[in-house]
Design a protein around this motif. Structure first.
Motif, PDB file in Angstrom:
ATOM      1  N   GLU A  51       0.782  -1.139   0.043  1.00 59.37           N
ATOM      2  CA  GLU A  51      -0.168  -0.179   0.029  1.00 59.37           C
ATOM      3  C   GLU A  51       0.911   1.067  -0.063  1.00 59.37           C
ATOM      4  OE1 GLU A  51      -3.967  -0.530   2.302  1.00 59.37           O
ATOM      5  OE2 GLU A  51      -2.544  -0.756   3.738  1.00 59.37           O
ATOM      6  N   TRP A  52       0.649   2.302  -1.026  1.00 56.07           N
ATOM      7  CA  TRP A  52       1.157   3.436  -0.719  1.00 56.07           C
ATOM      8  C   TRP A  52       0.527   4.403   0.101  1.00 56.07           C
ATOM      9  CZ3 TRP A  52       5.330   6.561  -1.960  1.00 56.07           C
ATOM     10  CH2 TRP A  52       5.263   7.403  -2.074  1.00 56.07           C
ATOM     11  N   THR A  53      -0.824   4.427   0.321  1.00 50.36           N
ATOM     12  CA  THR A  53      -1.660   4.841   1.197  1.00 50.36           C
ATOM     13  C   THR A  53      -2.470   4.008   1.941  1.00 50.36           C
ATOM     14  OG1 THR A  53      -3.380   5.505  -0.061  1.00 50.36           O
ATOM     15  CG2 THR A  53      -1.877   7.351   0.334  1.00 50.36           C
ATOM     16  N   ARG A  54      -2.668   3.860   3.401  1.00 51.55           N
ATOM     17  CA  ARG A  54      -3.379   2.978   3.967  1.00 51.55           C
ATOM     18  C   ARG A  54      -4.758   3.168   3.826  1.00 51.55           C
ATOM     19  NH1 ARG A  54       0.505  -0.265   6.128  1.00 51.55           N
ATOM     20  NH2 ARG A  54       2.188   0.470   6.856  1.00 51.55           N
ATOM     21  N   PHE A  55      -5.369   1.710   3.978  1.00 49.76           N
ATOM     22  CA  PHE A  55      -6.795   1.935   4.049  1.00 49.76           C
ATOM     23  C   PHE A  55      -7.208   1.477   5.682  1.00 49.76           C
ATOM     24  CE2 PHE A  55     -10.707  -0.433   3.640  1.00 49.76           C
ATOM     25  CZ  PHE A  55     -11.567   0.450   3.043  1.00 49.76           C
ATOM     26  N   ASN A  61       1.933   5.375   3.767  1.00 52.43           N
ATOM     27  CA  ASN A  61       2.346   4.279   4.244  1.00 52.43           C
ATOM     28  C   ASN A  61       3.770   4.550   4.856  1.00 52.43           C
ATOM     29  OD1 ASN A  61       3.602   1.889   5.081  1.00 52.43           O
ATOM     30  ND2 ASN A  61       3.151   0.738   3.282  1.00 52.43           N
ATOM     31  N   SER A  62       4.172   5.013   5.947  1.00 53.55           N
ATOM     32  CA  SER A  62       5.336   5.176   6.203  1.00 53.55           C
ATOM     33  C   SER A  62       6.512   4.192   6.213  1.00 53.55           C
ATOM     34  CB  SER A  62       5.459   5.835   7.788  1.00 53.55           C
ATOM     35  OG  SER A  62       5.019   4.811   8.740  1.00 53.55           O
ATOM     36  N   ASP A  63       6.057   2.908   5.864  1.00 49.50           N
ATOM     37  CA  ASP A  63       6.813   1.705   5.696  1.00 49.50           C
ATOM     38  C   ASP A  63       7.094   1.346   4.367  1.00 49.50           C
ATOM     39  OD1 ASP A  63       7.412   1.326   8.423  1.00 49.50           O
ATOM     40  OD2 ASP A  63       5.565   0.327   8.839  1.00 49.50           O
ATOM     41  N   PHE A  64       6.616   1.965   3.243  1.00 54.48           N
ATOM     42  CA  PHE A  64       6.288   1.943   1.977  1.00 54.48           C
ATOM     43  C   PHE A  64       7.724   1.393   1.512  1.00 54.48           C
ATOM     44  CE2 PHE A  64       7.005   2.827  -2.469  1.00 54.48           C
ATOM     45  CZ  PHE A  64       5.940   2.033  -2.993  1.00 54.48           C
ATOM     46  N   GLN A  67       9.007  -1.778   2.696  1.00 53.02           N
ATOM     47  CA  GLN A  67       8.322  -2.869   2.211  1.00 53.02           C
ATOM     48  C   GLN A  67       8.301  -3.437   0.942  1.00 53.02           C
ATOM     49  OE1 GLN A  67       4.463  -1.875   3.578  1.00 53.02           O
ATOM     50  NE2 GLN A  67       4.911  -2.650   5.705  1.00 53.02           N
ATOM     51  N   ALA A  68       8.514  -2.057  -0.125  1.00 52.89           N
ATOM     52  CA  ALA A  68       8.508  -2.275  -1.403  1.00 52.89           C
ATOM     53  C   ALA A  68       9.881  -2.930  -1.959  1.00 52.89           C
ATOM     54  CB  ALA A  68       8.226  -1.008  -2.245  1.00 52.89           C
ATOM     55  N   THR A  69      10.847  -2.503  -1.302  1.00 50.04           N
ATOM     56  CA  THR A  69      12.225  -3.003  -1.857  1.00 50.04           C
ATOM     57  C   THR A  69      12.665  -4.171  -0.833  1.00 50.04           C
ATOM     58  OG1 THR A  69      13.335  -1.270  -0.270  1.00 50.04           O
ATOM     59  CG2 THR A  69      12.493  -0.719  -2.559  1.00 50.04           C
ATOM     60  N   GLU A  70      12.232  -4.617   0.102  1.00 54.35           N
ATOM     61  CA  GLU A  70      12.688  -5.870   0.840  1.00 54.35           C
ATOM     62  C   GLU A  70      13.093  -6.854  -0.205  1.00 54.35           C
ATOM     63  OE1 GLU A  70      11.407  -9.040   4.219  1.00 54.35           O
ATOM     64  OE2 GLU A  70       9.850  -7.350   3.588  1.00 54.35           O
TER      65      GLU A  70
END
Length: 132
Positions: A51-55, A61-64, A67-70
């Motif tokens: 998520e880019w923005t949280r639902f 999403n401060s962890d974007f 999370q995206a690059t892990e």
């Protein structure tokens, strides 16, 4: 840095021909659940959903980035996708600013609003997808 914009055809070609290419869908949990997700099983791949923005509150999403690059390397081509291309463009910009190589799939998953108020012209109209 200007984010490279790619077509659906270019995205599919990259995912097909480059084993290191990764598709990152930055929509929300609700969108993945109710609208569907790209299906890369025919390519032996899975889409990465972050998520880019949280639902449901719409906060960033401060962890974007983490999370995206892990587990990914900066050399891997990252193809970013959202509903219509705006969030994924912003996400790609952040990734590029942090040393990764990200492009935006401008048509998005659902595409632009067309006649009659329905979205069309996106991944869902042209490429494999599934209901999650």
């Amino acid at each position: 840095m200007i984010v490279p914009q790619i077509s659906l055809e270019e995205a599919w070609e990259t995912l097909t021909e480059n084993p290191d290419a990764v598709l990152i869908d930055v929509r929300t949990v609700a969108e993945w659940s109710f609208v569907g997700i790209p299906d890369l099983s025919g390519l032996g791949k899975q889409v990465r959903t972050v998520e880019w923005t949280r639902f449901p509150d719409g906060t960033q999403n401060s962890d974007f980035l983490a999370q995206a690059t892990e587990g990914l390397s900066p050399e891997q081509p990252l193809l970013m996708l959202c509903r219509s291309g705006a969030r994924s463009n912003a996400a790609a910009s952040v990734l590029n600013d942090n040393g990764f190589t990200a492009s935006n799939i401008g048509a998005g998953f659902e595409g632009d609003v067309g006649p009659g108020g329905h979205r069309m012209g996106g991944w869902k109209d042209a490429l494999p997808w599934k209901q999650s």
